[in-house]
Design a protein around this motif. Sequence first.
Motif, PDB file in Angstrom:
ATOM      1  N   THR A 205       7.893   1.296 -14.884  1.00 53.54           N
ATOM      2  CA  THR A 205       9.242   1.788 -14.610  1.00 53.54           C
ATOM      3  C   THR A 205      10.324   0.766 -14.944  1.00 53.54           C
ATOM      4  OG1 THR A 205       9.023   1.130 -12.295  1.00 53.54           O
ATOM      5  CG2 THR A 205       8.510   3.429 -12.845  1.00 53.54           C
ATOM      6  N   GLY A 206       9.930  -0.461 -15.292  1.00 55.45           N
ATOM      7  CA  GLY A 206      10.894  -1.473 -15.701  1.00 55.45           C
ATOM      8  C   GLY A 206      11.537  -2.259 -14.580  1.00 55.45           C
ATOM      9  N   PHE A 207      10.925  -2.258 -13.405  1.00 58.70           N
ATOM     10  CA  PHE A 207      11.513  -2.950 -12.263  1.00 58.70           C
ATOM     11  C   PHE A 207      10.730  -4.183 -11.819  1.00 58.70           C
ATOM     12  CE2 PHE A 207      13.261   1.370 -11.593  1.00 58.70           C
ATOM     13  CZ  PHE A 207      14.592   1.029 -11.711  1.00 58.70           C
ATOM     14  N   LEU A 208       9.835  -4.659 -12.628  1.00 63.44           N
ATOM     15  CA  LEU A 208       8.998  -5.801 -12.240  1.00 63.44           C
ATOM     16  C   LEU A 208       9.835  -7.056 -11.985  1.00 63.44           C
ATOM     17  CD1 LEU A 208       6.064  -6.308 -11.653  1.00 63.44           C
ATOM     18  CD2 LEU A 208       5.730  -6.955 -14.029  1.00 63.44           C
TER      19      LEU A 208
ATOM     20  N   ASP B 167      -1.613   4.823 -15.362  1.00 65.43           N
ATOM     21  CA  ASP B 167      -2.510   3.743 -14.926  1.00 65.43           C
ATOM     22  C   ASP B 167      -2.964   3.931 -13.479  1.00 65.43           C
ATOM     23  OD1 ASP B 167      -2.189   2.565 -17.395  1.00 65.43           O
ATOM     24  OD2 ASP B 167      -0.632   1.178 -16.704  1.00 65.43           O
ATOM     25  N   THR B 168      -2.106   4.524 -12.655  1.00 63.72           N
ATOM     26  CA  THR B 168      -2.424   4.681 -11.234  1.00 63.72           C
ATOM     27  C   THR B 168      -2.610   6.133 -10.811  1.00 63.72           C
ATOM     28  OG1 THR B 168      -0.056   4.644 -10.731  1.00 63.72           O
ATOM     29  CG2 THR B 168      -1.255   2.562 -10.554  1.00 63.72           C
ATOM     30  N   TRP B 169      -2.379   7.072 -11.710  1.00 60.42           N
ATOM     31  CA  TRP B 169      -2.490   8.494 -11.368  1.00 60.42           C
ATOM     32  C   TRP B 169      -3.654   9.124 -12.105  1.00 60.42           C
ATOM     33  CZ3 TRP B 169      -0.812  11.653  -7.784  1.00 60.42           C
ATOM     34  CH2 TRP B 169      -0.928  13.022  -7.974  1.00 60.42           C
ATOM     35  N   PRO B 170      -4.444   9.945 -11.517  1.00 60.53           N
ATOM     36  CA  PRO B 170      -4.370  10.474 -10.161  1.00 60.53           C
ATOM     37  C   PRO B 170      -5.086   9.602  -9.124  1.00 60.53           C
ATOM     38  CG  PRO B 170      -6.059  11.669 -11.351  1.00 60.53           C
ATOM     39  CD  PRO B 170      -5.453  10.679 -12.315  1.00 60.53           C
ATOM     40  N   THR B 171      -5.920   8.698  -9.575  1.00 61.11           N
ATOM     41  CA  THR B 171      -6.666   7.867  -8.629  1.00 61.11           C
ATOM     42  C   THR B 171      -6.467   6.402  -8.970  1.00 61.11           C
ATOM     43  OG1 THR B 171      -8.344   9.596  -8.518  1.00 61.11           O
ATOM     44  CG2 THR B 171      -8.946   7.458  -7.642  1.00 61.11           C
ATOM     45  N   TRP B 172      -6.200   5.607  -7.967  1.00 59.59           N
ATOM     46  CA  TRP B 172      -6.089   4.167  -8.144  1.00 59.59           C
ATOM     47  C   TRP B 172      -7.178   3.508  -7.309  1.00 59.59           C
ATOM     48  CZ3 TRP B 172      -4.567   0.593 -11.207  1.00 59.59           C
ATOM     49  CH2 TRP B 172      -4.479  -0.716 -10.785  1.00 59.59           C
TER      50      TRP B 172
ATOM     51  N   GLN C 290      -1.933  -4.989  -7.476  1.00 63.84           N
ATOM     52  CA  GLN C 290      -2.107  -4.635  -8.880  1.00 63.84           C
ATOM     53  C   GLN C 290      -1.535  -3.243  -9.164  1.00 63.84           C
ATOM     54  OE1 GLN C 290      -4.651  -5.822  -6.968  1.00 63.84           O
ATOM     55  NE2 GLN C 290      -4.793  -7.881  -7.815  1.00 63.84           N
ATOM     56  N   GLY C 291      -1.696  -2.326  -8.223  1.00 60.75           N
ATOM     57  CA  GLY C 291      -1.129  -0.995  -8.373  1.00 60.75           C
ATOM     58  C   GLY C 291       0.393  -1.040  -8.419  1.00 60.75           C
ATOM     59  N   CYS C 292       0.983  -1.833  -7.526  1.00 62.31           N
ATOM     60  CA  CYS C 292       2.436  -1.998  -7.523  1.00 62.31           C
ATOM     61  C   CYS C 292       2.914  -2.610  -8.830  1.00 62.31           C
ATOM     62  CB  CYS C 292       2.874  -2.889  -6.365  1.00 62.31           C
ATOM     63  SG  CYS C 292       2.870  -2.072  -4.784  1.00 62.31           S
ATOM     64  N   GLN C 293       2.191  -3.604  -9.312  1.00 60.80           N
ATOM     65  CA  GLN C 293       2.574  -4.237 -10.571  1.00 60.80           C
ATOM     66  C   GLN C 293       2.534  -3.233 -11.724  1.00 60.80           C
ATOM     67  OE1 GLN C 293      -0.168  -7.560 -10.594  1.00 60.80           O
ATOM     68  NE2 GLN C 293       1.445  -8.980  -9.962  1.00 60.80           N
ATOM     69  N   ALA C 294       1.519  -2.396 -11.759  1.00 61.91           N
ATOM     70  CA  ALA C 294       1.411  -1.386 -12.815  1.00 61.91           C
ATOM     71  C   ALA C 294       2.572  -0.400 -12.744  1.00 61.91           C
ATOM     72  CB  ALA C 294       0.076  -0.655 -12.708  1.00 61.91           C
ATOM     73  N   ILE C 295       2.889   0.063 -11.548  1.00 64.59           N
ATOM     74  CA  ILE C 295       3.975   1.026 -11.367  1.00 64.59           C
ATOM     75  C   ILE C 295       5.321   0.406 -11.744  1.00 64.59           C
ATOM     76  CG2 ILE C 295       5.278   2.339  -9.640  1.00 64.59           C
ATOM     77  CD1 ILE C 295       2.497   2.617  -8.153  1.00 64.59           C
ATOM     78  N   LEU C 296       5.576  -0.784 -11.232  1.00 68.42           N
ATOM     79  CA  LEU C 296       6.864  -1.433 -11.483  1.00 68.42           C
ATOM     80  C   LEU C 296       7.017  -1.887 -12.923  1.00 68.42           C
ATOM     81  CD1 LEU C 296       7.052  -3.369  -8.127  1.00 68.42           C
ATOM     82  CD2 LEU C 296       8.459  -1.414  -8.814  1.00 68.42           C
TER      83      LEU C 296
ATOM     84  N   ILE D  96       0.835  -1.204   0.000  1.00 71.43           N
ATOM     85  CA  ILE D  96       0.000   0.000   0.000  1.00 71.43           C
ATOM     86  C   ILE D  96       0.872   1.257   0.000  1.00 71.43           C
ATOM     87  CG2 ILE D  96      -0.325   0.125   2.503  1.00 71.43           C
ATOM     88  CD1 ILE D  96      -3.108   0.737  -0.007  1.00 71.43           C
ATOM     89  N   TYR D  97       2.023   1.191   0.667  1.00 70.67           N
ATOM     90  CA  TYR D  97       2.959   2.321   0.698  1.00 70.67           C
ATOM     91  C   TYR D  97       3.496   2.600  -0.702  1.00 70.67           C
ATOM     92  CZ  TYR D  97       7.161   5.019   1.689  1.00 70.67           C
ATOM     93  OH  TYR D  97       8.131   5.983   1.692  1.00 70.67           O
ATOM     94  N   ILE D  98       3.912   1.549  -1.409  1.00 70.57           N
ATOM     95  CA  ILE D  98       4.438   1.713  -2.770  1.00 70.57           C
ATOM     96  C   ILE D  98       3.381   2.324  -3.675  1.00 70.57           C
ATOM     97  CG2 ILE D  98       5.185   0.434  -4.833  1.00 70.57           C
ATOM     98  CD1 ILE D  98       7.403   0.504  -2.953  1.00 70.57           C
TER      99      ILE D  98
END
Length: 94
Positions: A46-49, A26-31, A37-43, A14-16
């Motif tokens: 950004t290429g860090f999955l 995908d996650t901005w401005p509201t998720w 799933q939010g972490c997966q979208a962000i990572l 939840i912090y990430i």
Amino acid sequence: MDEHSTVIHCILLIYITDRYKMLTSDTWPTWNGGAQQGCQAILSHTGFLEDVQFGKTKLFIKTPKTVFTLESQRSARLPAIVLFLQKVRFKLCS
């Protein structure tokens, strides 16, 4: 490789999602989805999955570079977000 050469950072999902959600549209401005799933979208964006392991409530990051890069990307986006919010506030108050 000795036991001290491998460092794993453990961060709550939840912090990430809350801290880095501005890094992808995908996650901005509201998720409204789940934290994982939010972490997966962000990572993924950004290429860090490939550098993480998901737990039930935590994300395990294998290299510190991932955390530093996410923070750097977040810091780069913040001025644009602040400017946008100031413009909106100015329009509402005038």
